[in-house]
Write an enzyme that holds these catalytic residues in place. Structure first.
Site, PDB file in Angstrom:
ATOM      1  N   SER A  72      38.345  67.809 101.170  1.00 16.36           N
ATOM      2  CA  SER A  72      37.754  67.965  99.834  1.00 16.36           C
ATOM      3  C   SER A  72      36.252  68.229  99.943  1.00 16.36           C
ATOM      4  CB  SER A  72      38.027  66.737  98.966  1.00 16.36           C
ATOM      5  OG  SER A  72      37.441  65.597  99.545  1.00 16.36           O
ATOM      6  N   ARG A  96      48.896  85.248  94.285  1.00 15.88           N
ATOM      7  CA  ARG A  96      49.752  84.052  94.328  1.00 15.88           C
ATOM      8  C   ARG A  96      48.947  82.815  94.732  1.00 15.88           C
ATOM      9  NH1 ARG A  96      55.295  84.707  94.867  1.00 15.88           N
ATOM     10  NH2 ARG A  96      55.338  82.457  94.637  1.00 15.88           N
ATOM     11  N   HIS A  97      47.771  83.028  95.329  1.00 13.67           N
ATOM     12  CA  HIS A  97      46.954  81.893  95.767  1.00 13.67           C
ATOM     13  C   HIS A  97      46.162  81.360  94.582  1.00 13.67           C
ATOM     14  CE1 HIS A  97      48.086  82.107  99.974  1.00 13.67           C
ATOM     15  NE2 HIS A  97      48.181  83.409  99.768  1.00 13.67           N
ATOM     16  N   ARG A  98      46.526  80.167  94.140  1.00 17.54           N
ATOM     17  CA  ARG A  98      46.138  79.675  92.819  1.00 17.54           C
ATOM     18  C   ARG A  98      44.769  79.039  92.726  1.00 17.54           C
ATOM     19  NH1 ARG A  98      51.879  76.835  92.797  1.00 17.54           N
ATOM     20  NH2 ARG A  98      51.392  77.041  95.014  1.00 17.54           N
ATOM     21  N   GLN A 104      40.379  91.885  88.346  1.00 13.27           N
ATOM     22  CA  GLN A 104      41.061  93.033  88.966  1.00 13.27           C
ATOM     23  C   GLN A 104      41.002  94.239  88.044  1.00 13.27           C
ATOM     24  OE1 GLN A 104      45.120  92.181  90.087  1.00 13.27           O
ATOM     25  NE2 GLN A 104      45.339  94.114  91.195  1.00 13.27           N
ATOM     26  N   ARG A 108      45.655  99.031  82.292  1.00 12.83           N
ATOM     27  CA  ARG A 108      45.798  99.342  80.867  1.00 12.83           C
ATOM     28  C   ARG A 108      44.618 100.182  80.400  1.00 12.83           C
ATOM     29  NH1 ARG A 108      46.192  94.250  77.441  1.00 12.83           N
ATOM     30  NH2 ARG A 108      47.263  95.595  75.956  1.00 12.83           N
ATOM     31  N   ARG A 173      52.006 103.169  83.120  1.00 11.20           N
ATOM     32  CA  ARG A 173      51.750 102.599  84.456  1.00 11.20           C
ATOM     33  C   ARG A 173      53.014 102.078  85.124  1.00 11.20           C
ATOM     34  NH1 ARG A 173      48.978  96.629  83.478  1.00 11.20           N
ATOM     35  NH2 ARG A 173      50.305  96.025  81.763  1.00 11.20           N
ATOM     36  N   ASN A 189      36.631  78.381  96.939  1.00 11.71           N
ATOM     37  CA  ASN A 189      35.885  77.478  97.821  1.00 11.71           C
ATOM     38  C   ASN A 189      36.412  77.579  99.255  1.00 11.71           C
ATOM     39  OD1 ASN A 189      37.980  75.436  98.296  1.00 11.71           O
ATOM     40  ND2 ASN A 189      37.716  74.911  96.116  1.00 11.71           N
ATOM     41  N   ARG A 200      47.712  83.966 105.589  1.00 11.71           N
ATOM     42  CA  ARG A 200      47.772  85.426 105.508  1.00 11.71           C
ATOM     43  C   ARG A 200      47.248  86.156 106.736  1.00 11.71           C
ATOM     44  NH1 ARG A 200      51.552  86.268 101.650  1.00 11.71           N
ATOM     45  NH2 ARG A 200      51.030  85.157  99.729  1.00 11.71           N
TER      46      ARG A 200
HETATM   47  C1  LIG Z   1      54.963  84.931 105.308  1.00 10.76           C
HETATM   48  C2  LIG Z   1      55.077  84.694 103.842  1.00 10.76           C
HETATM   49  C3  LIG Z   1      56.234  85.043 103.166  1.00 10.76           C
HETATM   50  C4  LIG Z   1      56.354  84.835 101.778  1.00 10.76           C
HETATM   51  N1  LIG Z   1      57.501  85.192 101.144  1.00 10.76           N
HETATM   52  C5  LIG Z   1      57.631  84.967  99.809  1.00 10.76           C
HETATM   53  C6  LIG Z   1      58.815  85.307  99.098  1.00 10.76           C
HETATM   54  O1  LIG Z   1      59.762  85.826  99.667  1.00 10.76           O
HETATM   55  N2  LIG Z   1      58.887  85.051  97.771  1.00 10.76           N
HETATM   56  C7  LIG Z   1      57.858  84.451  97.099  1.00 10.76           C
HETATM   57  O2  LIG Z   1      57.957  84.218  95.900  1.00 10.76           O
HETATM   58  N3  LIG Z   1      56.705  84.129  97.739  1.00 10.76           N
HETATM   59  C8  LIG Z   1      56.580  84.362  99.059  1.00 10.76           C
HETATM   60  N4  LIG Z   1      55.403  84.026  99.692  1.00 10.76           N
HETATM   61  C9  LIG Z   1      54.314  83.443  98.911  1.00 10.76           C
HETATM   62  C10 LIG Z   1      54.268  81.918  99.064  1.00 10.76           C
HETATM   63  O3  LIG Z   1      55.473  81.328  98.642  1.00 10.76           O
HETATM   64  C11 LIG Z   1      53.103  81.335  98.255  1.00 10.76           C
HETATM   65  O4  LIG Z   1      53.301  81.576  96.872  1.00 10.76           O
HETATM   66  C12 LIG Z   1      51.761  81.902  98.626  1.00 10.76           C
HETATM   67  O5  LIG Z   1      51.634  82.025 100.018  1.00 10.76           O
HETATM   68  C13 LIG Z   1      50.650  81.009  98.058  1.00 10.76           C
HETATM   69  O6  LIG Z   1      50.448  79.910  98.923  1.00 10.76           O
HETATM   70  P1  LIG Z   1      50.655  78.387  98.521  1.00 10.76           P
HETATM   71  O7  LIG Z   1      51.944  78.159  97.922  1.00 10.76           O
HETATM   72  O8  LIG Z   1      50.345  77.579  99.739  1.00 10.76           O
HETATM   73  O9  LIG Z   1      49.665  78.087  97.346  1.00 10.76           O
HETATM   74  P2  LIG Z   1      48.124  78.228  96.982  1.00 10.76           P
HETATM   75  O10 LIG Z   1      48.151  78.639  95.572  1.00 10.76           O
HETATM   76  O11 LIG Z   1      47.346  79.045  97.947  1.00 10.76           O
HETATM   77  O12 LIG Z   1      47.652  76.728  97.024  1.00 10.76           O
HETATM   78  C14 LIG Z   1      47.179  76.086  98.212  1.00 10.76           C
HETATM   79  C15 LIG Z   1      47.800  74.726  98.331  1.00 10.76           C
HETATM   80  O13 LIG Z   1      47.483  73.960  97.180  1.00 10.76           O
HETATM   81  C16 LIG Z   1      48.590  73.125  96.858  1.00 10.76           C
HETATM   82  N5  LIG Z   1      49.113  73.491  95.536  1.00 10.76           N
HETATM   83  C17 LIG Z   1      48.786  74.579  94.788  1.00 10.76           C
HETATM   84  N6  LIG Z   1      49.433  74.587  93.629  1.00 10.76           N
HETATM   85  C18 LIG Z   1      50.218  73.484  93.627  1.00 10.76           C
HETATM   86  C19 LIG Z   1      51.134  72.948  92.705  1.00 10.76           C
HETATM   87  N7  LIG Z   1      51.412  73.536  91.550  1.00 10.76           N
HETATM   88  N8  LIG Z   1      51.768  71.808  93.021  1.00 10.76           N
HETATM   89  C20 LIG Z   1      51.517  71.179  94.192  1.00 10.76           C
HETATM   90  N9  LIG Z   1      50.661  71.648  95.142  1.00 10.76           N
HETATM   91  C21 LIG Z   1      50.018  72.783  94.849  1.00 10.76           C
HETATM   92  C22 LIG Z   1      49.639  73.324  97.944  1.00 10.76           C
HETATM   93  O14 LIG Z   1      49.404  72.391  98.971  1.00 10.76           O
HETATM   94  C23 LIG Z   1      49.324  74.720  98.428  1.00 10.76           C
HETATM   95  O15 LIG Z   1      49.765  74.981  99.751  1.00 10.76           O
HETATM   96  C24 LIG Z   1      55.273  84.242 101.070  1.00 10.76           C
HETATM   97  C25 LIG Z   1      54.106  83.891 101.759  1.00 10.76           C
HETATM   98  C26 LIG Z   1      53.996  84.115 103.115  1.00 10.76           C
HETATM   99  C27 LIG Z   1      52.693  83.725 103.829  1.00 10.76           C
END
Ligand SMILES: Cc1cc2nc3c(=O)[nH]c(=O)nc-3n(C[C@H](O)[C@H](O)[C@H](O)COP(=O)(O)OP(=O)(O)OC[C@H]3O[C@@H](n4cnc5c(N)ncnc54)[C@H](O)[C@@H]3O)c2cc1C
Length: 250
Positions: A72, A96-98, A104, A108, A173, A189, A200
């Site tokens: 942290s 997908r990384h939240r 972006q 539109r 689009r 961060n 990644r």
């Molecule tokens: C090799 C590879 C293959 C993949 N294949 C697929 C696929 O087939 N289909 C698909 O949908 N996605 C796929 N993904 C995407 C993957 O499932 C994740 O959505 C993405 O990598 C984001 O990473 P993260 O889940 O660790 O979350 P991030 O959003 O990067 O968050 C980082 C960390 O914060 C914590 N965190 C964040 N949000 C929450 C929450 N709501 N609750 C609890 N803890 C949380 C977790 O510890 C998480 O690891 C793939 C990813 C990789 C690297």
């Protein structure tokens, strides 16, 4: 006209943490790196250990945080990047990384009739595969242009020309391919960046996003070596670069 494929993402650092030491707290550190100073300052506040009882250097102090999983503390430092020349499929994976903030290019609002396409790395050096992909990208762009024209006529009753264009482009689009180029600004961060690079830049990640993660890592290793220096970059069997962290915690 032949498709002018984009072959590499372009990753540019826009901003990184600066630090203003509080004048009312007596404290010294051996680094002039502002992001690393802030991390050490925040960590030392936890135990009011500004007098540095263990005599640790800044890099050693941060290494200790990473080794212990006291992550942290590294959340206080952050970086923003401009990421260009990536495909919409790559940007979909990125967002997908939240724990990041994103801005972006809007499909539109922006005219995508002349949009450039990103060549999937696996198609490099394969003219036949590129020709197959090109036939689709050309057809998609033609369909897009025709749909925009048709839809603008459909919405001729809408007075605001900007709204009329938006109504046409947001529907048209849908026929653009995943390879369509996009650009985004991404801010997060250091903990989020470490996680992003871990996931990644790994050999299991898709090749295009891996190039983005490796480019980000190289810049962050220069900007904050104590926080990102444990990642090692090596050549994968296919010649591309992959990276692995030295510490287990995330
Ligand atoms: C090799 C590879 C293959 C993949 N294949 C697929 C696929 O087939 N289909 C698909 O949908 N996605 C796929 N993904 C995407 C993957 O499932 C994740 O959505 C993405 O990598 C984001 O990473 P993260 O889940 O660790 O979350 P991030 O959003 O990067 O968050 C980082 C960390 O914060 C914590 N965190 C964040 N949000 C929450 C929450 N709501 N609750 C609890 N803890 C949380 C977790 O510890 C998480 O690891 C793939 C990813 C990789 C690297």
């Amino acid at each position: 006209m032949a498709e002018a494929w984009i072959h590499e993402p372009r990753v540019t650092l826009l901003a990184v943490t600066q630090f203003t030491p509080p004048s009312h707290i007596e404290w010294e550190t051996d680094t002039d790196n502002p992001a690393q100073q802030l991390i050490e300052f925040a960590g030392r506040l936890c135990y009011r250990s500004f007098h540095n009882p263990s005599g640790r250097a800044n890099a050693e102090y941060i290494g200790h945080l990473l080794a212990q999983g006291h992550l942290s503390v590294i959340e206080h430092a952050s970086a923003s990047f401009l990421i260009e020349g990536i495909s919409r499929s790559c940007s979909h994976e990125i967002v997908r990384h939240r724990h990041f903030s994103y801005s972006q290019v809007s499909q539109r609002f922006v005219n995508e009739a002349e949009a450039r396409m990103v060549l999937p790395p696996a198609l490099e050096g394969d003219p036949e595969a590129q020709a197959i992909a090109e036939s689709v990208t050309r057809a998609s762009k033609e369909a897009y242009a025709r749909l925009v024209e048709r839809l603008r006529a459909r919405y001729a009753h809408v007075d605001d020309p900007s709204l009329r264009r938006k109504l046409a482009r947001q529907a048209a689009r849908s026929v653009l391919p995943n390879a369509t180029e996009t650009a985004l600004v991404m801010t997060g961060n250091f903990r989020a960046w470490r996680h992003f690079v871990r996931m990644r830049a790994s050999e299991h990640a898709e090749a295009e996003i891996r190039r983005v993660a490796i480019a980000v890592l190289k810049i962050l290793q220069e900007q904050a070596p104590a926080v990102f220096g444990d990642f090692t970059i090596r050549r994968h069997d296919d010649g591309s670069e992959v990276a692995e962290p030295g510490y287990a915690y995330e």
